[in-house]
Design an enzyme around this catalytic site. Structure first.
Site, PDB file in Angstrom:
ATOM      1  N   CYS A 278       0.845  -1.187   0.000  1.00  0.00           N
ATOM      2  CA  CYS A 278       0.000   0.000   0.000  1.00  0.00           C
ATOM      3  C   CYS A 278       0.887   1.245   0.000  1.00  0.00           C
ATOM      4  O   CYS A 278       2.023   1.222   0.471  1.00  0.00           O
ATOM      5  CB  CYS A 278      -0.877  -0.035   1.254  1.00  0.00           C
ATOM      6  SG  CYS A 278      -1.931   1.389   1.488  1.00  0.00           S
TER       7      CYS A 278
ATOM      8  N   HIS B 245       0.063  -3.765   6.288  1.00  0.00           N
ATOM      9  CA  HIS B 245      -1.156  -3.637   7.105  1.00  0.00           C
ATOM     10  C   HIS B 245      -2.374  -4.158   6.365  1.00  0.00           C
ATOM     11  O   HIS B 245      -3.464  -4.182   6.916  1.00  0.00           O
ATOM     12  CB  HIS B 245      -1.369  -2.176   7.487  1.00  0.00           C
ATOM     13  CG  HIS B 245      -1.475  -1.273   6.309  1.00  0.00           C
ATOM     14  ND1 HIS B 245      -0.380  -0.898   5.560  1.00  0.00           N
ATOM     15  CD2 HIS B 245      -2.546  -0.714   5.705  1.00  0.00           C
ATOM     16  CE1 HIS B 245      -0.779  -0.131   4.573  1.00  0.00           C
ATOM     17  NE2 HIS B 245      -2.086  -0.009   4.628  1.00  0.00           N
TER      18      HIS B 245
ATOM     19  N   CYS C 259      -7.527  -3.029   3.354  1.00  0.00           N
ATOM     20  CA  CYS C 259      -7.200  -1.605   3.229  1.00  0.00           C
ATOM     21  C   CYS C 259      -7.821  -0.986   1.983  1.00  0.00           C
ATOM     22  O   CYS C 259      -8.692  -0.151   2.092  1.00  0.00           O
ATOM     23  CB  CYS C 259      -5.694  -1.348   3.266  1.00  0.00           C
ATOM     24  SG  CYS C 259      -5.326   0.422   3.259  1.00  0.00           S
TER      25      CYS C 259
ATOM     26  N   HIS D 287       5.018   5.419   2.072  1.00  0.00           N
ATOM     27  CA  HIS D 287       5.256   6.691   2.770  1.00  0.00           C
ATOM     28  C   HIS D 287       6.209   6.487   3.948  1.00  0.00           C
ATOM     29  O   HIS D 287       7.080   7.315   4.207  1.00  0.00           O
ATOM     30  CB  HIS D 287       3.938   7.273   3.300  1.00  0.00           C
ATOM     31  CG  HIS D 287       3.079   7.894   2.251  1.00  0.00           C
ATOM     32  ND1 HIS D 287       3.575   8.676   1.243  1.00  0.00           N
ATOM     33  CD2 HIS D 287       1.733   7.867   2.057  1.00  0.00           C
ATOM     34  CE1 HIS D 287       2.583   9.087   0.475  1.00  0.00           C
ATOM     35  NE2 HIS D 287       1.458   8.604   0.944  1.00  0.00           N
TER      36      HIS D 287
HETATM   37 ZN    ZN Z   1      -3.204   0.836   3.187  1.00  0.00          ZN
END
Ligand code: ZN
Ligand code: ZN
Length: 368
Positions: free
Chosen positions: A39, A60, A167, A44
């Protein structure tokens, strides 16, 4: 012991190494991961835009099988198939008590500490504590998470598909359905065709939007949005995206505009694509210090709603099973979101592809 992908220093590739994984304490469960999505939020962190304690196991968006449960665990059993929930809400804070588990104070605290509820983690590497991103630490063969972070699901769906629900699917579909509450016959623009953007598009289509305009810079991904319900596409590298959306809506702008990239410029674009009295929903995650430039006079005079959406304003124990039911009923397309499958050892290739924007979603499949 388990193989895990560890971030030791910002800006460096993840290192796939052996970690020790402790057993679950009271109220915790140990999960054997089967699949985990890559993701932008993980990216990031790798780049140092979301500062967290290091070393850390990222990941995650994960799914797997419950291997062991700690004392007092009641909501999940050994052998259950589960999707990880990266907002393990406490059920007690003012947000949880007022029906907003997505904004749980306790879960937000854990986002910053990189630990479980007791302030410690269950990962060790060469005698050092290793932190776990969003309590999940899904880029590991095994992880230990709070009970409320392991949501039991139906067993007849592939783990790769189930992981996505954790997610990108809940975030995207939820932004359309829960946050914007897209109405049948409405018009929608979605800026950013990644894992989340595709799910906003299919969420808006599911809600009955008559026009869904996908905005991105990669032609292949824009072409793919059509099979998810996009009616029009705009390549923002070839034309001014805001003007293009206004042209497609008789100069009015759309009822709902979504931003799913996380850049201040595209957030302002999304705001400018919404019609007077329309709604803009920011879903993309920008770095904490960034600000958005919006014409101040337009705020009162155009009376738009500008809001954000975290975890698709969802409630994972309810929404994950529901989203997987929609998938099983053929109403949500999830397999086509998976552009590439990697082994844990290939994880840095997956992030290179994410950085170049070529994948909708890359996913790790764990070795048996
Ligand atoms: Zn995510
Ligand atoms: Zn709470």
């Amino acid at each position: 012991m388990a193989k895990a992908a560890i971030l030791h220093r910002y800006g460096e590739p993840l290192a796939v190494e052996d970690v020790e994984v402790a057993g679950p304490k009271r109220g915790e469960v140990k999960v054997k991961l089967k699949a985990a999505g890559l993701c932008h939020s993980d990216w990031h962190v790798i780049q140092g835009q979301l500062p967290l304690p290091l070393p850390i196991v990222l990941g995650h968006e994960g799914a797997g099988i419950v291997e062991e449960v700690g004392e007092g665990v009641t909501s999940v059993q050994v052998g259950d198939h589960v999707v990880l929930n990266w907002v393990p809400s406490c059920g007690r804070c003012r947000w949880c008590r007022t029906g907003r588990p997505d904004l749980c104070e306790e879960a937000a605290r854990l986002t910053a500490t990189g630990t479980l509820l007791d302030g410690t983690t269950r990962f060790w590497w060469k005698g050092k504590t290793v932190y776990q991103f969003l309590t999940a630490g899904a880029f590991s063969e095994y992880t230990v998470v709070p009970e409320q972070a392991a949501i039991p699901i139906r067993r007849d769906v592939p783990f790769e598909v189930a992981a996505l629900v954790g997610c990108s699917v809940i975030t995207g579909v939820g932004a359309a359905i829960h946050t914007a509450q897209v109405r049948p016959g409405s018009t929608v623009a979605v800026v950013g065709a990644g894992g989340v953007g595709f799910n906003i598009i299919q969420g808006a289509a599911l809600a009955g939007a008559k026009q869904v305009i996908a905005v991105d810079v990669v032609d292949e991904k824009l072409a793919a949005t059509k099979t998810f319900g996009a009616t029009h596409t705009v390549n923002a590298r070839e034309e001014d995206a805001v003007s293009a959306v206004l042209d497609l809506t008789d100069g009015l702008g759309v009822d709902y505009a979504f931003e799913a990239i996380g850049r201040p410029e595209t957030m302002a674009d999304a705001y400018n694509m919404a019609r007077k009295g329309g709604m803009t929903v920011i879903v993309g995650i920008a770095a904490p210090h960034e600000t958005v430039g919006i014409n101040a006079f337009s705020l009162p005079s155009q009376a738009k709603t500008l809001t954000g959406s975290w975890l698709g304003q969802g409630n994972p124990p309810v929404d994950y099973p529901k989203l997987l039911d929609l998938y099983a009923a053929g109403k949500l397309k999830l397999e086509p979101l998976i552009s590439a499958v990697y082994s844990l050892e290939q994880i840095n290739d997956g992030f290179a592809a994410l950085k170049s924007g070529q994948n909708i979603r890359g996913i790790i499949r764990f070795a048996e």
